[in-house]
Design a protein around this motif. Sequence first.
Motif, PDB file in Angstrom:
ATOM      1  N   GLN A 204       7.100  24.054 -10.879  1.00  0.00           N
ATOM      2  CA  GLN A 204       8.490  23.584 -10.967  1.00  0.00           C
ATOM      3  C   GLN A 204       9.111  23.495  -9.579  1.00  0.00           C
ATOM      4  OE1 GLN A 204      10.008  26.519 -13.803  1.00  0.00           O
ATOM      5  NE2 GLN A 204      10.430  24.840 -15.238  1.00  0.00           N
ATOM      6  N   ARG A 205       8.877  24.498  -8.752  1.00  0.00           N
ATOM      7  CA  ARG A 205       9.426  24.468  -7.387  1.00  0.00           C
ATOM      8  C   ARG A 205       8.858  23.288  -6.598  1.00  0.00           C
ATOM      9  NH1 ARG A 205       8.458  30.181  -7.938  1.00  0.00           N
ATOM     10  NH2 ARG A 205       6.588  29.958  -6.681  1.00  0.00           N
ATOM     11  N   ALA A 206       7.569  23.034  -6.743  1.00  0.00           N
ATOM     12  CA  ALA A 206       6.931  21.929  -6.026  1.00  0.00           C
ATOM     13  C   ALA A 206       7.457  20.582  -6.530  1.00  0.00           C
ATOM     14  CB  ALA A 206       5.416  22.008  -6.180  1.00  0.00           C
ATOM     15  N   ASP A 207       7.592  20.424  -7.839  1.00  0.00           N
ATOM     16  CA  ASP A 207       8.115  19.177  -8.405  1.00  0.00           C
ATOM     17  C   ASP A 207       9.526  18.895  -7.906  1.00  0.00           C
ATOM     18  OD1 ASP A 207       5.791  18.771  -9.820  1.00  0.00           O
ATOM     19  OD2 ASP A 207       6.633  19.344 -11.775  1.00  0.00           O
ATOM     20  N   TYR A 208      10.360  19.930  -7.916  1.00  0.00           N
ATOM     21  CA  TYR A 208      11.741  19.745  -7.480  1.00  0.00           C
ATOM     22  C   TYR A 208      11.787  19.367  -5.997  1.00  0.00           C
ATOM     23  CZ  TYR A 208      16.631  20.520  -6.441  1.00  0.00           C
ATOM     24  OH  TYR A 208      17.917  20.350  -6.025  1.00  0.00           O
ATOM     25  N   ALA A 209      11.013  20.053  -5.186  1.00  0.00           N
ATOM     26  CA  ALA A 209      11.005  19.755  -3.749  1.00  0.00           C
ATOM     27  C   ALA A 209      10.546  18.314  -3.497  1.00  0.00           C
ATOM     28  CB  ALA A 209      10.104  20.737  -3.017  1.00  0.00           C
ATOM     29  N   ALA A 210       9.520  17.874  -4.210  1.00  0.00           N
ATOM     30  CA  ALA A 210       9.035  16.511  -4.048  1.00  0.00           C
ATOM     31  C   ALA A 210      10.083  15.489  -4.482  1.00  0.00           C
ATOM     32  CB  ALA A 210       7.730  16.314  -4.832  1.00  0.00           C
ATOM     33  N   LEU A 211      10.740  15.737  -5.608  1.00  0.00           N
ATOM     34  CA  LEU A 211      11.766  14.828  -6.087  1.00  0.00           C
ATOM     35  C   LEU A 211      12.954  14.771  -5.140  1.00  0.00           C
ATOM     36  CD1 LEU A 211      11.699  15.529  -9.908  1.00  0.00           C
ATOM     37  CD2 LEU A 211      11.296  13.326  -8.809  1.00  0.00           C
ATOM     38  N   MET A 212      13.361  15.893  -4.628  1.00  0.00           N
ATOM     39  CA  MET A 212      14.507  15.913  -3.714  1.00  0.00           C
ATOM     40  C   MET A 212      14.152  15.220  -2.394  1.00  0.00           C
ATOM     41  SD  MET A 212      16.884  16.893  -5.522  1.00  0.00           S
ATOM     42  CE  MET A 212      18.271  17.165  -4.468  1.00  0.00           C
TER      43      MET A 212
ATOM     44  N   SER B  60      16.322   9.705  -9.088  1.00  0.00           N
ATOM     45  CA  SER B  60      15.423   9.019  -8.149  1.00  0.00           C
ATOM     46  C   SER B  60      15.109   7.593  -8.584  1.00  0.00           C
ATOM     47  CB  SER B  60      14.121   9.807  -7.984  1.00  0.00           C
ATOM     48  OG  SER B  60      13.337   9.727  -9.151  1.00  0.00           O
ATOM     49  N   ARG B  61      15.327   7.252  -9.846  1.00  0.00           N
ATOM     50  CA  ARG B  61      15.055   5.908 -10.364  1.00  0.00           C
ATOM     51  C   ARG B  61      16.255   4.965 -10.207  1.00  0.00           C
ATOM     52  NH1 ARG B  61      13.087   8.676 -15.472  1.00  0.00           N
ATOM     53  NH2 ARG B  61      11.056   9.438 -14.855  1.00  0.00           N
ATOM     54  N   GLU B  62      17.395   5.525  -9.889  1.00  0.00           N
ATOM     55  CA  GLU B  62      18.594   4.693  -9.759  1.00  0.00           C
ATOM     56  C   GLU B  62      18.597   3.953  -8.434  1.00  0.00           C
ATOM     57  OE1 GLU B  62      22.187   6.839 -10.533  1.00  0.00           O
ATOM     58  OE2 GLU B  62      21.432   7.653 -12.425  1.00  0.00           O
ATOM     59  N   THR B  63      19.200   2.775  -8.455  1.00  0.00           N
ATOM     60  CA  THR B  63      19.273   1.988  -7.221  1.00  0.00           C
ATOM     61  C   THR B  63      20.365   2.514  -6.298  1.00  0.00           C
ATOM     62  OG1 THR B  63      20.690   0.412  -8.364  1.00  0.00           O
ATOM     63  CG2 THR B  63      18.338  -0.106  -8.243  1.00  0.00           C
TER      64      THR B  63
END
Length: 169
Positions: free
Chosen positions: A154-162, A125-128
């Motif tokens: 963990q499930r919530a973090d992954y969903a937010a990141l995706m 997510s940090r990559e351009t």
Amino acid sequence: TMIDWIFDFKHQQTPAPGERSGTGIEDDAGASAADLGDWPDKLRAASGDDAALLALTREASPLDVKLAAIAALSSEAALKSAEREFRDPDRRVHQLAKHRYGLAVAQRKARTGAAGLIEDARTLSRETLIPINRLVDIDRAWQALDARLLEAEQRADYAALMAQVAALT
């Protein structure tokens, strides 16, 4: 609690004399809550202390007490120890310990794998410029995990990141 439920014999049906109920209680011995003496109190006192629970299983305790003690174990190391100790002496105790140990190992592995995938997704997510093949690889690896073994966080973090990564693509 689980300990109280195990010793609540009101929910069990009484079989004919000499017949087994299939509940794991030796009916031939006439096991009842009164026959267990102070074992339920010892079990409650040991609750939360894996070493004390293992000590109870090593004593000449009734089968129900051993099963309840194994069910109350929380650490992977204690479950592994119980699984090894009861391979020969008591099949039912061994099977419960083996099942719970396998579940603990699977849970640890799934949570460790999930943590790695979350970190990979965070890095992505940090990559351009986000390589789609890398995103797909992370998502496939996540889908291969058993979601029931993961923490809700963990499930919530992954969903937010995706969701964040999807918005960037």
